[in-house]
Design an enzyme around this catalytic site. Structure first.
Site, PDB file in Angstrom:
ATOM      1  N   TYR A   1      20.094  12.765 106.517  1.00 16.91           N
ATOM      2  CA  TYR A   1      19.728  14.179 106.498  1.00 16.91           C
ATOM      3  C   TYR A   1      19.709  14.780 105.099  1.00 16.91           C
ATOM      4  CZ  TYR A   1      20.848  13.695 111.438  1.00 16.91           C
ATOM      5  OH  TYR A   1      20.881  13.285 112.739  1.00 16.91           O
TER       6      TYR A   1
ATOM      7  N   HIS B   1      16.546  21.071 106.942  1.00 11.10           N
ATOM      8  CA  HIS B   1      17.764  21.666 107.507  1.00 11.10           C
ATOM      9  C   HIS B   1      18.927  21.629 106.513  1.00 11.10           C
ATOM     10  CE1 HIS B   1      18.310  23.566 111.266  1.00 11.10           C
ATOM     11  NE2 HIS B   1      18.740  22.571 112.003  1.00 11.10           N
TER      12      HIS B   1
ATOM     13  N   TYR C   1      27.662  19.042 112.231  1.00 10.34           N
ATOM     14  CA  TYR C   1      26.233  19.105 112.508  1.00 10.34           C
ATOM     15  C   TYR C   1      25.874  20.557 112.743  1.00 10.34           C
ATOM     16  CZ  TYR C   1      26.116  14.056 112.536  1.00 10.34           C
ATOM     17  OH  TYR C   1      26.226  12.751 112.166  1.00 10.34           O
TER      18      TYR C   1
ATOM     19  N   ASN D   1      24.299  22.531 114.840  1.00 13.34           N
ATOM     20  CA  ASN D   1      24.464  23.319 116.057  1.00 13.34           C
ATOM     21  C   ASN D   1      25.904  23.698 116.368  1.00 13.34           C
ATOM     22  OD1 ASN D   1      21.738  22.960 116.224  1.00 13.34           O
ATOM     23  ND2 ASN D   1      21.783  21.669 118.033  1.00 13.34           N
TER      24      ASN D   1
ATOM     25  N   ASP E   1      18.533  27.302 105.901  1.00 13.28           N
ATOM     26  CA  ASP E   1      17.082  27.202 106.044  1.00 13.28           C
ATOM     27  C   ASP E   1      16.604  28.232 107.047  1.00 13.28           C
ATOM     28  OD1 ASP E   1      18.513  25.453 108.032  1.00 13.28           O
ATOM     29  OD2 ASP E   1      16.491  25.256 108.841  1.00 13.28           O
TER      30      ASP E   1
ATOM     31  N   ASN F   1      20.051  27.620 115.427  1.00 14.96           N
ATOM     32  CA  ASN F   1      21.232  27.229 116.200  1.00 14.96           C
ATOM     33  C   ASN F   1      22.528  27.237 115.395  1.00 14.96           C
ATOM     34  OD1 ASN F   1      19.870  26.977 118.633  1.00 14.96           O
ATOM     35  ND2 ASN F   1      19.275  24.868 118.200  1.00 14.96           N
TER      36      ASN F   1
END
Length: 176
Positions: free
Chosen positions: A15, A20, A58, A60, A85, A106
């Site tokens: 990632y 994100h 993460y 969320n 973001d 989220n």
């Protein structure tokens, strides 16, 4: 007054340079030699009077990390600034605001739920919307080659906006 900077992103090399993770990219630019400790379901550090947090739950579940940090230090939502973001802004557009809509993000929804408030400040960094395909895939993709070229300018603009708005914000790598 802001006491906690929260940089949103996802852990792991897969990632690292995705849309994100723009929040983590800003953290790495502002604090390149910072020592981070694992705490509050994230990576935490101190820069002068500010606490810095990169949740590792993460995206969320970012609110779990933020809430743990808030509880430990006794911070209110009004003392938090989240760097993240934003699909609702065109790529390269930045907006600093307090409160407001979450735009379907989220990570922000999780922070609002755990903080029990949406009155935290945020630096919204526009990543645009996908022309084709799903939003979930889009945010987890790397920037296009054209976007990669201008990404340092976007990150420098984020730094400038933060230092202009919060003149006491301790940063390094300030470019003139």
């Amino acid at each position: 007054m802001v006491k906690l900077l929260v940089f949103l992103g996802n852990p792991g090399k897969a990632y690292a340079r995705t849309r994100h993770n723009i929040g983590w990219m800003v953290a790495e630019h502002l604090y390149p030699n910072q020592s981070w400790s694992e705490k509050f379901h994230g990576l935490v550090s101190t820069a002068l009077t500010l606490k810095l947090l990169k949740p590792t739950t993460y995206m969320n579940e970012s609110g779990r990390s933020v809430r743990a940090c808030m509880d430990f230090y006794g911070y209110s939502a009004e003392e938090i600034l989240v760097i993240h973001d934003d699909l609702e802004l065109p790529y390269g557009t930045l907006r600093l605001q307090k409160g407001g809509g979450l735009g379907g993000h989220n990570g922000l929804k999780s922070i609002k739920a755990h903080a029990q408030s949406d009155q935290f400040s945020r630096l919204r960094i526009g990543i645009g919307r996908p022309v084709h395909g799903s939003v979930a895939s889009f945010v987890l993709e790397r920037f296009t080659s054209d976007e990669e070229i201008s990404l340092p300018l976007v990150i420098n603009l984020a730094e400038k906006m933060l230092t202009d708005y919060y003149s006491s914000l301790p940063v390094t790598n300030t470019l003139v």
